[in-house]
Design an enzyme around this catalytic site. Sequence first.
Site, PDB file in Angstrom:
ATOM      1  N   LYS A  59       2.924 -15.319  -6.328  1.00 40.47           N
ATOM      2  CA  LYS A  59       1.466 -15.514  -6.292  1.00 40.47           C
ATOM      3  C   LYS A  59       0.891 -15.304  -7.698  1.00 40.47           C
ATOM      4  O   LYS A  59       0.128 -16.118  -8.196  1.00 40.47           O
ATOM      5  CB  LYS A  59       0.835 -14.542  -5.291  1.00 40.47           C
ATOM      6  CG  LYS A  59      -0.655 -14.673  -5.215  1.00 40.47           C
ATOM      7  CD  LYS A  59      -1.258 -13.756  -4.173  1.00 40.47           C
ATOM      8  CE  LYS A  59      -2.782 -13.845  -4.262  1.00 40.47           C
ATOM      9  NZ  LYS A  59      -3.440 -12.922  -3.337  1.00 40.47           N
ATOM     10  N   HIS A  67      24.150   1.703  18.480  1.00 36.80           N
ATOM     11  CA  HIS A  67      25.337   2.421  17.987  1.00 36.80           C
ATOM     12  C   HIS A  67      25.062   3.065  16.635  1.00 36.80           C
ATOM     13  O   HIS A  67      25.975   3.415  15.906  1.00 36.80           O
ATOM     14  CB  HIS A  67      26.515   1.449  17.914  1.00 36.80           C
ATOM     15  CG  HIS A  67      26.806   0.833  19.257  1.00 36.80           C
ATOM     16  ND1 HIS A  67      27.624   1.428  20.185  1.00 36.80           N
ATOM     17  CD2 HIS A  67      26.330  -0.292  19.845  1.00 36.80           C
ATOM     18  CE1 HIS A  67      27.665   0.682  21.277  1.00 36.80           C
ATOM     19  NE2 HIS A  67      26.880  -0.367  21.100  1.00 36.80           N
ATOM     20  N   LYS A  95       4.676   0.583 -11.513  1.00 35.29           N
ATOM     21  CA  LYS A  95       4.925  -0.531 -12.439  1.00 35.29           C
ATOM     22  C   LYS A  95       4.437  -0.162 -13.841  1.00 35.29           C
ATOM     23  O   LYS A  95       5.077  -0.480 -14.844  1.00 35.29           O
ATOM     24  CB  LYS A  95       4.187  -1.788 -11.968  1.00 35.29           C
ATOM     25  CG  LYS A  95       4.708  -2.399 -10.670  1.00 35.29           C
ATOM     26  CD  LYS A  95       3.920  -3.667 -10.328  1.00 35.29           C
ATOM     27  CE  LYS A  95       4.183  -4.135  -8.906  1.00 35.29           C
ATOM     28  NZ  LYS A  95       3.276  -5.208  -8.466  1.00 35.29           N
TER      29      LYS A  95
HETATM   30  O1  F6P Z   1       4.741  -5.150  -5.485  1.00 36.65           O
HETATM   31  C1  F6P Z   1       3.930  -5.598  -4.493  1.00 36.65           C
HETATM   32  C2  F6P Z   1       3.608  -7.070  -4.550  1.00 36.65           C
HETATM   33  O2  F6P Z   1       2.429  -7.252  -5.267  1.00 36.65           O
HETATM   34  C3  F6P Z   1       3.500  -7.611  -3.140  1.00 36.65           C
HETATM   35  O3  F6P Z   1       2.266  -7.413  -2.578  1.00 36.65           O
HETATM   36  C4  F6P Z   1       3.871  -9.025  -3.326  1.00 36.65           C
HETATM   37  O4  F6P Z   1       4.275  -9.622  -2.136  1.00 36.65           O
HETATM   38  C5  F6P Z   1       5.005  -8.913  -4.331  1.00 36.65           C
HETATM   39  O5  F6P Z   1       4.615  -7.853  -5.167  1.00 36.65           O
HETATM   40  C6  F6P Z   1       5.280 -10.149  -5.128  1.00 36.65           C
HETATM   41  O6  F6P Z   1       4.154 -10.570  -5.851  1.00 36.65           O
HETATM   42  P1  F6P Z   1       4.086 -12.023  -6.463  1.00 36.65           P
HETATM   43  O7  F6P Z   1       4.119 -13.007  -5.347  1.00 36.65           O
HETATM   44  O8  F6P Z   1       2.792 -12.069  -7.232  1.00 36.65           O
HETATM   45  O9  F6P Z   1       5.272 -12.209  -7.354  1.00 36.65           O
END
Ligand code: F6P
Length: 506
Positions: free
Chosen positions: A179, A356, A468
């Site tokens: 994203k 199990h 991060k």
């Molecule tokens: O670390 C959390 C996060 O921001 C998630 O919410 C998201 O799904 C993942 O990292 C990956 O983010 P991106 O799609 O921006 O690479």
Amino acid sequence: MSTRPDSNSSTANQNIPNGAHSAVGVVLDTAYQSIDASEWEKLFTQARSAKLEQFIADMFAGKHINQSEDRPALHSALRNLTKSPVLVNGEDVMPAVTEVWRRIEALCNKWAGITDVIHIGIGGSDFGPRLAIEALSHVPGIESRGMRMHFLSNIDTAELARILARAQPNSTRVMIVSKSFTTLETMMNAKAVVSWFKENGCTKSQIAHSLFAVTANVLAAQEFGVEDDNIYPFWDWVGGRYSVWSAVGLPIALQYGFNTFRNFLSGAHAMDLHFQSARLEENLPVIMALTLFCQQEKHQIKSYAVIPYADALDGFPKWLQQLDMESNGKSVDRYGKPVKHSSPVVFGSAGSNAQHSYFQLLHQGTEVIPIDFIAVRKPMSERPEALAHHRILLSNCLAQAQALANGKDDANPNNVYPGKRPSNLLMLPELNAFYLGALLALYENRAASLGVLWNINSFDQPGVEYGKVLAKPIEQALLGSQHNIQASDSIDAVTAARINFLNSNQ
Ligand code: F6P
């Protein structure tokens, strides 16, 4: 055994257990929750005072329910196959969504001669498509191109090395799915795969032709070198963990065909329509949310388990962990005030294997851990043994739920089963793209409902950021092979000692 929310006549027609509920063919039986009629009444009253009905309407209408990020949460628009207008800040997003569907279908139609797809993404850009590819591969008779579909998420090069050892550079296509298009793991893995193309003699234009991007940050994908025609956008009103319905789900369409992808969206859309229109007393996501909410109040539960009695859904709990814990694993409410409860720890894996492993603790441990059992009515293979095995599988599922609920007394304390361990039973008619979509949307809408009950914003994830930030100076220290790091503002004494140890042993 408990009474359940209003048994309704529409469900009685389908021979489903008395008091259970069904939506789009999915049946939910809450009988082993031990919630009596007056408790149910109180729960629905609580849901109404939390304004759950208004929240559901606001969510689908594109209101800015994600307050901290001041935006809507409209993943439902991505599966809105009826194409009814969905407005974001006054603009209908459906033409843009439909255009992406058109491009995905066109890509499926011209996809030929590809042996390997490397899907690079992490978290929400990985769990959904990974689960769907795996789950649908078990559907008897499903049409599949049979490509090797590799999911590359971890920064650990073990995964990268394993995948690159198997992929054929000239017939491999790479999906960079992010994203933000800034996620460290994804960008480093994408660069590594580009280097692998180069090492294997691929030209610049061959590489550009092989790279695809799925992102809400189109500019960053262009800067990375992905051609415009190969960039599939999605939007900031889609949370990462809710994004499998966007072009993030491209592998589903490429491997199993666009119709299968459409069926996946269609199951989810059907569940959305149910969530929007059913009374709370008959609303599956809401009833499921209330069972957890109720058990949390009663037993102060700290965790719950999800056990799909279907090997195909072994990856479901992993997908659900991000959905539930990233959405609702929070200590403060929408207004920054401390909350009494939020998401318990979620765990699980396929039954009967799980029996199990940790079922000893579920039956006799000191904590009450509610369970969602998921059963699929049709067997998942066409083997001659399929029916017999399936009956045994289902009988195990039913027996576990009964043993957990009713317990068993014994003169020997070691053999006492305390019982009163609540569970839901979800029953899918079969496992296919439609019901997989419906199942995922059911849990998404359940998570949103729980967010309302806890008064939590389920659509941001501020808690993942600090680690991060701290990783940056540590990364510098490790990359610089320093072994005399001193404690500072950004690296404390414990971590400094660890860095020095790791660097001195290289
Ligand atoms: O670390 C959390 C996060 O921001 C998630 O919410 C998201 O799904 C993942 O990292 C990956 O983010 P991106 O799609 O921006 O690479």
